[in-house]
Structure formats: structure tokens, C-alpha cells
Design a protein around this motif. Sequence first.
Motif, PDB file in Angstrom:
ATOM      1  N   ASP A 183       0.664  -1.157   0.004  1.00 56.11           N
ATOM      2  CA  ASP A 183      -0.254  -0.192   0.156  1.00 56.11           C
ATOM      3  C   ASP A 183       0.891   1.200  -0.070  1.00 56.11           C
ATOM      4  OD1 ASP A 183      -2.210  -1.507   0.012  1.00 56.11           O
ATOM      5  OD2 ASP A 183      -2.722  -1.359   2.104  1.00 56.11           O
ATOM      6  N   ALA A 184       1.749   1.245   0.644  1.00 51.62           N
ATOM      7  CA  ALA A 184       2.912   2.356   0.963  1.00 51.62           C
ATOM      8  C   ALA A 184       3.406   2.661  -0.522  1.00 51.62           C
ATOM      9  CB  ALA A 184       3.871   2.184   1.849  1.00 51.62           C
ATOM     10  N   ALA A 185       3.999   1.604  -1.385  1.00 52.99           N
ATOM     11  CA  ALA A 185       4.602   1.442  -2.562  1.00 52.99           C
ATOM     12  C   ALA A 185       3.547   2.343  -3.440  1.00 52.99           C
ATOM     13  CB  ALA A 185       5.005  -0.006  -3.046  1.00 52.99           C
ATOM     14  N   VAL A 186       2.197   1.956  -3.487  1.00 54.23           N
ATOM     15  CA  VAL A 186       1.351   2.426  -4.425  1.00 54.23           C
ATOM     16  C   VAL A 186       1.319   4.040  -4.318  1.00 54.23           C
ATOM     17  CG1 VAL A 186      -1.210   3.116  -4.797  1.00 54.23           C
ATOM     18  CG2 VAL A 186      -0.448   0.657  -4.479  1.00 54.23           C
ATOM     19  N   ARG A 187       1.191   4.468  -2.855  1.00 58.28           N
ATOM     20  CA  ARG A 187       1.133   5.742  -2.847  1.00 58.28           C
ATOM     21  C   ARG A 187       2.773   6.461  -3.347  1.00 58.28           C
ATOM     22  NH1 ARG A 187       0.974   5.391   2.872  1.00 58.28           N
ATOM     23  NH2 ARG A 187       0.028   3.330   2.775  1.00 58.28           N
ATOM     24  N   VAL A 188       3.715   5.825  -2.892  1.00 60.24           N
ATOM     25  CA  VAL A 188       5.124   6.484  -3.400  1.00 60.24           C
ATOM     26  C   VAL A 188       5.119   6.511  -4.906  1.00 60.24           C
ATOM     27  CG1 VAL A 188       7.490   6.145  -3.568  1.00 60.24           C
ATOM     28  CG2 VAL A 188       6.086   5.873  -1.063  1.00 60.24           C
ATOM     29  N   PHE A 189       4.709   5.295  -5.553  1.00 61.07           N
ATOM     30  CA  PHE A 189       4.881   5.183  -7.081  1.00 61.07           C
ATOM     31  C   PHE A 189       3.928   6.303  -7.755  1.00 61.07           C
ATOM     32  CE2 PHE A 189       6.063   0.329  -6.963  1.00 61.07           C
ATOM     33  CZ  PHE A 189       7.100   0.747  -6.661  1.00 61.07           C
ATOM     34  N   ALA A 190       2.795   6.367  -7.152  1.00 58.95           N
ATOM     35  CA  ALA A 190       1.699   7.598  -7.658  1.00 58.95           C
ATOM     36  C   ALA A 190       2.245   8.816  -7.698  1.00 58.95           C
ATOM     37  CB  ALA A 190       0.498   7.325  -7.037  1.00 58.95           C
ATOM     38  N   ARG A 191       3.018   9.348  -6.359  1.00 55.08           N
ATOM     39  CA  ARG A 191       3.460  10.433  -5.991  1.00 55.08           C
ATOM     40  C   ARG A 191       4.662  10.786  -6.892  1.00 55.08           C
ATOM     41  NH1 ARG A 191       5.833  10.220  -1.023  1.00 55.08           N
ATOM     42  NH2 ARG A 191       3.727   9.658  -0.192  1.00 55.08           N
ATOM     43  N   GLN A 192       5.796   9.791  -6.952  1.00 54.48           N
ATOM     44  CA  GLN A 192       6.957  10.131  -7.611  1.00 54.48           C
ATOM     45  C   GLN A 192       7.347   9.360  -8.372  1.00 54.48           C
ATOM     46  OE1 GLN A 192       8.560   9.665  -2.880  1.00 54.48           O
ATOM     47  NE2 GLN A 192      10.242  10.049  -4.350  1.00 54.48           N
ATOM     48  N   ASP A 224      11.495  -4.103  -8.499  1.00 53.31           N
ATOM     49  CA  ASP A 224      10.509  -4.447  -9.488  1.00 53.31           C
ATOM     50  C   ASP A 224       9.484  -5.453  -9.255  1.00 53.31           C
ATOM     51  OD1 ASP A 224      12.499  -3.040 -11.240  1.00 53.31           O
ATOM     52  OD2 ASP A 224      12.724  -4.572 -12.615  1.00 53.31           O
ATOM     53  N   GLU A 225       9.750  -6.482  -8.515  1.00 53.56           N
ATOM     54  CA  GLU A 225       8.773  -7.066  -8.115  1.00 53.56           C
ATOM     55  C   GLU A 225       7.471  -6.408  -7.048  1.00 53.56           C
ATOM     56  OE1 GLU A 225       9.979 -11.551  -6.188  1.00 53.56           O
ATOM     57  OE2 GLU A 225       8.411 -10.634  -4.939  1.00 53.56           O
ATOM     58  N   VAL A 226       7.910  -5.697  -6.492  1.00 56.46           N
ATOM     59  CA  VAL A 226       7.023  -4.956  -5.681  1.00 56.46           C
ATOM     60  C   VAL A 226       5.843  -4.348  -6.937  1.00 56.46           C
ATOM     61  CG1 VAL A 226       6.311  -2.915  -4.324  1.00 56.46           C
ATOM     62  CG2 VAL A 226       8.297  -4.211  -3.948  1.00 56.46           C
ATOM     63  N   LEU A 227       6.450  -3.756  -7.990  1.00 60.39           N
ATOM     64  CA  LEU A 227       5.509  -3.262  -8.789  1.00 60.39           C
ATOM     65  C   LEU A 227       4.750  -4.315  -9.528  1.00 60.39           C
ATOM     66  CD1 LEU A 227       4.006  -0.725 -10.717  1.00 60.39           C
ATOM     67  CD2 LEU A 227       6.485  -0.885 -11.841  1.00 60.39           C
ATOM     68  N   ASP A 228       5.618  -5.421  -9.904  1.00 63.08           N
ATOM     69  CA  ASP A 228       4.964  -6.421 -10.699  1.00 63.08           C
ATOM     70  C   ASP A 228       3.531  -7.067  -9.810  1.00 63.08           C
ATOM     71  OD1 ASP A 228       6.669  -6.424 -12.778  1.00 63.08           O
ATOM     72  OD2 ASP A 228       8.004  -8.079 -11.785  1.00 63.08           O
ATOM     73  N   THR A 229       3.764  -7.237  -8.291  1.00 63.84           N
ATOM     74  CA  THR A 229       2.787  -7.720  -7.749  1.00 63.84           C
ATOM     75  C   THR A 229       1.576  -6.725  -7.703  1.00 63.84           C
ATOM     76  OG1 THR A 229       4.673  -8.532  -6.408  1.00 63.84           O
ATOM     77  CG2 THR A 229       2.277  -8.316  -5.288  1.00 63.84           C
ATOM     78  N   LEU A 230       1.810  -5.287  -7.538  1.00 66.79           N
ATOM     79  CA  LEU A 230       0.789  -4.499  -7.614  1.00 66.79           C
ATOM     80  C   LEU A 230      -0.226  -4.682  -8.710  1.00 66.79           C
ATOM     81  CD1 LEU A 230       2.198  -1.426  -6.094  1.00 66.79           C
ATOM     82  CD2 LEU A 230       0.495  -2.880  -4.977  1.00 66.79           C
ATOM     83  N   PHE A 231       0.689  -4.710 -10.006  1.00 68.34           N
ATOM     84  CA  PHE A 231       0.167  -4.516 -11.352  1.00 68.34           C
ATOM     85  C   PHE A 231      -0.829  -5.854 -11.375  1.00 68.34           C
ATOM     86  CE2 PHE A 231       0.073  -6.436 -15.404  1.00 68.34           C
ATOM     87  CZ  PHE A 231      -0.701  -5.584 -16.336  1.00 68.34           C
ATOM     88  N   VAL A 285       3.065   0.863 -15.876  1.00 69.72           N
ATOM     89  CA  VAL A 285       3.094  -0.580 -16.519  1.00 69.72           C
ATOM     90  C   VAL A 285       2.335  -0.689 -17.753  1.00 69.72           C
ATOM     91  CG1 VAL A 285       2.443  -2.998 -15.955  1.00 69.72           C
ATOM     92  CG2 VAL A 285       2.790  -1.467 -14.177  1.00 69.72           C
ATOM     93  N   THR A 286       1.123  -0.378 -18.016  1.00 69.49           N
ATOM     94  CA  THR A 286       0.337  -0.473 -19.142  1.00 69.49           C
ATOM     95  C   THR A 286       1.125   0.477 -20.159  1.00 69.49           C
ATOM     96  OG1 THR A 286      -1.737  -1.094 -18.277  1.00 69.49           O
ATOM     97  CG2 THR A 286      -1.714   0.159 -20.109  1.00 69.49           C
ATOM     98  N   ARG A 287       1.394   1.495 -19.862  1.00 72.84           N
ATOM     99  CA  ARG A 287       1.769   2.541 -20.985  1.00 72.84           C
ATOM    100  C   ARG A 287       3.246   2.867 -20.873  1.00 72.84           C
ATOM    101  NH1 ARG A 287      -2.180   7.258 -21.278  1.00 72.84           N
ATOM    102  NH2 ARG A 287      -2.064   6.697 -23.417  1.00 72.84           N
ATOM    103  N   ALA A 288       4.066   1.841 -20.110  1.00 73.30           N
ATOM    104  CA  ALA A 288       5.398   1.828 -20.113  1.00 73.30           C
ATOM    105  C   ALA A 288       5.742   0.482 -20.750  1.00 73.30           C
ATOM    106  CB  ALA A 288       5.722   1.903 -18.611  1.00 73.30           C
ATOM    107  N   PHE A 298       8.044  -2.427 -18.156  1.00 69.19           N
ATOM    108  CA  PHE A 298       7.410  -3.438 -17.551  1.00 69.19           C
ATOM    109  C   PHE A 298       6.200  -4.092 -18.224  1.00 69.19           C
ATOM    110  CE2 PHE A 298       9.252  -1.497 -14.136  1.00 69.19           C
ATOM    111  CZ  PHE A 298       9.598  -2.517 -13.215  1.00 69.19           C
ATOM    112  N   GLY A 299       5.767  -3.128 -19.182  1.00 67.91           N
ATOM    113  CA  GLY A 299       4.879  -3.684 -20.123  1.00 67.91           C
ATOM    114  C   GLY A 299       5.244  -4.783 -20.882  1.00 67.91           C
ATOM    115  N   GLN A 300       6.366  -4.816 -21.395  1.00 67.31           N
ATOM    116  CA  GLN A 300       6.972  -6.022 -22.071  1.00 67.31           C
ATOM    117  C   GLN A 300       6.809  -7.114 -21.181  1.00 67.31           C
ATOM    118  OE1 GLN A 300       7.352  -5.698 -25.028  1.00 67.31           O
ATOM    119  NE2 GLN A 300       9.497  -5.482 -25.869  1.00 67.31           N
TER     120      GLN A 300
END
Lengths: 206, 206
Positions: free
Chosen positions: B18-27, B56-63, B113-116, B120-122
Amino acid sequence: MATARRQAAADKRRTILDAAVRVFARQGFHSCRVSDIADEAGVAYGLVYHYFDSKDEVLDTLFLERWNIMVDVIRTIDGQDLPAREKLYSIVSFIVDSYRHEPDVMKVIIVEVTRAANSFGQTHLRAIDEAYGLIAGIVSRGQREGSFNPDVSPLFAAFTFYGAIEQVLTGWIFDMLPQGERDLEQAKHFIIETICGGLDRADSSK
Amino acid sequence: MATARRQAAADKRRTILDAAVRVFARQGFHSCRVSDIADEAGVAYGLVYHYFDSKDEVLDTLFLERWNIMVDVIRTIDGQDLPAREKLYSIVSFIVDSYRHEPDVMKVIIVEVTRAANSFGQTHLRAIDEAYGLIAGIVSRGQREGSFNPDVSPLFAAFTFYGAIEQVLTGWIFDMLPQGERDLEQAKHFIIETICGGLDRADSSK
DNA sequence: AATTGGATTGACTGGTCAGTCAATGAATTG
DNA sequence: CAATTCATTGACTGACCAGTCAATCCAATT
């Protein structure tokens, strides 16, 4: 004047920009090094910094160069005396043809700037917004002329329209959609037919 | 069994996500440090690596967590006995509501992810493609039932449709489009009206 | 109360790379 | 043929940060 040298210098700058397009398209902006650009251009590392202040500026330059061309084209199309639907077709057509002729440039602009609204997009939001404004204007005029549905917000329609185009390009860029000559040509019609004609084909219509 | 501890552990993992979501969204993913995530979660740096192998795995998991939910929803909608147009409306509706309730999560998924699709999209192309396939199926069935225009390629239509949605979300994410309660609700209709009804409203139609 | 094993900590390391800079080269000018 | 100017070179540096790891903590078990 030092014309010959000036010319040579301009050429080198161009060489670096062109090399950057290839490198960015191949490896992505974030995962390439400035030395990759220099190598690809056949030029010393430091020369990149002679012509550009930073790695970011190289991408900014590439983006603005192209985006401005597109905005000009949209403006020109908008100025012509055509039905709204045909204006939109001309825009799709221009963008698809740009991809056909210079896929790498379009890939970089879309993947690294337009869709990366976080980093670079932020910087260029104003430029990007300008294009949306123009498209919204076309829709809006189409509504006033009675050829377009007046119930849809022009700005939302502009996002829908441009989003559709960008997504199809993205589909080509990442090999998710077929991209033969014929597919490119058809795609123009698919997009316009979907956005303008609509998918619905229930009893009532033609 | 060490139930209490297991529970605490699961909670910590969740806290970090949850913290990662906030940080990724912000920065943004690229310009945040792992320590930012740890700080935001109120947890020691090393703990992130206790639960995840890499940043990376944190983002992968969220996605994946989110994308799978969406694919399931689309599958469920597809399974219902509804006209194609209403199926598409349900999908738009679900996505817009997801944004309404958890804008940060959607921002991260779309922007990072989706637009990148480069980075990660790859990795997640297959998962993304799955969604397109399902939507194309809905369009295709709509065509066979006679309610949708059979001249448009279902896959291209799926890209057009999803691209439109994503672009509108992007417009909200970067404050380019108005996003009051009313705007969100209307957007669902604008998108469906554009994609299904079409912008055209020349003489011949209803 | 001793033992065990996973949870938690945060200082540290190693590699990477953007950007600097002093030196060199080559065209132009007076 | 100096002197000047600017293009060009590439080794170097300083900052940054992902990921490691040895130490500590603590609930559960015996």
C-alpha cells in the motif's frame, strides 16, 4: 563566415539526434546510457554535451521537433473547408503515415514522452494539451454544423479519438496488432468508422 | 501454529504494498528509492527485501493483483447474457469506478506498467493481451449477433475502445480533464456513445 | 527458562552513469 | 603563418541507490 564548419556542426547535431532516436527506440530512454548514443552516432562521448545540456534535452528536442510538426498539420487541416469527419480522417491518416515512414520516431514520442506523462509528459503537458484543444475544436465545430452528436463533450471526444489512435500505434509498436501495408491503411478506416460511424449497427441505422 | 505472527507478517507485506502505491503514484517508479517505500510504510529498509526480491517485484505484484481482478470482471461480464453494447458499458463503468475509488492504484498501473510497455509492459504483454482478446471477443460476438458493424476488425476495435478509456483516465490523472463526480459518470456515457453510437449525427440517422 | 526460527533492523558495498574538463585538432582570419 | 575560435575527444569524478548481510528482537514451543 565559417559556413562550412557551421554546416558540419549542424550535421553532427542531426547525426546525434538521429542516433538517439534509434537508441531510445531500441533500449528505451531510461535504460540506455549517453555513451550508447555517442557510440551509435560514431562520435565521442563529450560531443553529446557540446550540443545538448543533458540527456533529457536530447529527448525533449526530439519530441518538440516532431510534436510541433503534428500540431501544425492539425492546424492546417482544421483550417480547410471540410466536414468534421474528413478532418479527423486526415489527422489519423497523417499520424499513421508518420508511423509508417518513421516508426522509431513515433515509438520514442509515444512510449517515452506522451505516455510517460509522469516524467517527460509533465514537462510537455502544455504542448500535448494544445493538440487536444485543436481536436476538441474540430469536434465542437462539427457539432455546431450539425454533423456531430451534440451530446458528447468535445474535450472527452478528443481524448477518446486521440487515445484510440495512440493505442493502435502502441499495438503496432509492440507487435500486438498486424502491421502490413494493408493493415495500416485499413486501420485508418477502422478508427474513423468506430469513432464517427460507431460500432452499433442495430436495425434502425442504414 | 504461529497464527498471530503469520497474520502480522501478511499485514506488513500489505502495508508495504500500500505504501508503494502511494509512493509510485506520487514520485513515479523510476524516481523513487526503495527507502522511500520503506519510510512511507514506517518499516526498515531491509524489510522490503524480506518480502520482495526486488523493487521491480513490488510493482509487478501490484500490477498483477489488480490486472487479474479486471480480467476476471471482464470475463464475468462477457459471460452474462447482454447486448454487446451493454457489456462494453459495464467494462467502462468498472474501470471508471476503480479509478474513482482507488485513483493511485490506477495511476500506477496505467502510467508505470500499461503505458510503459517498454520496460514493465514488456513483461506483462501477455496479461495485457489477454484483456484485449476478451474485448475483441465481445465485439466479435456483437457482430455475429448483428448489433455491431461487421466491417471493423474486432481486435482493432478492442484497441480503440480500451485506448479511449485509458486516455480519459490519463486525462484525469494529469488534470487535463474535469473529474467531478458528475464528470466521471458522464464520461462512461461519452465513451460508449462515441465508440458505439459514433460521433456522426448527419441527416440519415435517428 | 532455554531454544528455535522467522521478523526486523539499518549500516555498508559495489556498480553504474550523468555530467565535467583539460587537452587536442582543424578550419578561418588578419 | 601566427592567432583565434570552436569542434571534438575520452578519462575521470562524484552522486546515487539497489541489493546484501550480520546482528537483534520476539512470539511460540519445549
